[in-house]
Design a protein around this motif. Structure first.
Motif, PDB file in Angstrom:
ATOM      1  N   GLN A  59       0.867  -1.250   0.156  1.00 35.53           N
ATOM      2  CA  GLN A  59      -0.085   0.210   0.009  1.00 35.53           C
ATOM      3  C   GLN A  59       0.995   1.164   0.063  1.00 35.53           C
ATOM      4  N   THR A  62       1.922   4.179   3.393  1.00 33.77           N
ATOM      5  CA  THR A  62       1.242   3.534   4.505  1.00 33.77           C
ATOM      6  C   THR A  62       2.120   2.761   5.814  1.00 33.77           C
ATOM      7  N   CYS A  74       3.138  -0.545   9.570  1.00 33.41           N
ATOM      8  CA  CYS A  74       2.015  -0.366   8.295  1.00 33.41           C
ATOM      9  C   CYS A  74       0.780   0.087   8.762  1.00 33.41           C
ATOM     10  N   SER A  76      -2.010   0.197   7.314  1.00 32.53           N
ATOM     11  CA  SER A  76      -3.083  -0.506   6.444  1.00 32.53           C
ATOM     12  C   SER A  76      -3.028  -1.962   7.029  1.00 32.53           C
ATOM     13  N   CYS A  77      -1.905  -2.805   6.994  1.00 31.40           N
ATOM     14  CA  CYS A  77      -2.067  -4.108   7.333  1.00 31.40           C
ATOM     15  C   CYS A  77      -1.590  -4.245   8.844  1.00 31.40           C
TER      16      CYS A  77
END
Length: 129
Positions: A59, A62, A74, A76-77
């Motif tokens: 991503q 991020t 991150c 995002s994850c």
């Protein structure tokens, strides 16, 4: 590839206590996020903190790290990747990763890969090659 991918999980293996202590005491104080994560796509340094594209889920923008910490995370994850784990993931062996991160910090390792606590002294103009 996602951050949950087996290959990324392998880079999160437990470090031997003496290696962890050496990294924290000798290596990490001499490094920056730029030196370790600087080649990641989208890497942007913001006064010692950074943002980049996540090396796991990819991503954009991020993956980030704060000054004074030797990890990136991150948004995002949620994957957290330490400096040594990131370098280890790119190398063939743990000894290769130790030699590489020591080189970034200008700290020698012994010929057999053993850990040394002293930085490489800077050369002066009068030193022989």
């Amino acid at each position: 590839m996602t951050c949950r991918d087996k290959t990324m999980r392998q880079s999160h293996a437990r470090l031997a206590p003496e290696l962890r202590a050496w990294l924290n005491r000798v290596i990490y104080p001499r490094l920056t996020h730029q030196q370790v994560f600087g080649a990641l796509p989208g890497f942007t340094d913001r006064h010692g903190d950074f943002y980049a594209d996540c090396p796991g889920c990819h991503q954009k923008g991020t993956f980030y790290g704060l000054r004074g910490r030797h990890v990136g995370e991150c948004k995002s994850c949620g994957r957290v990747i330490g400096w040594f784990a990131f370098i280890r993931h790119q190398m063939l062996t743990e000894n290769d990763a130790i030699a590489y991160i020591a080189g970034l910090a200008y700290v020698p390792t012994g010929p057999d890969g053993h850990l040394i606590d002293e930085p490489i002294p800077p050369k002066s103009a009068g030193d022989p090659l």
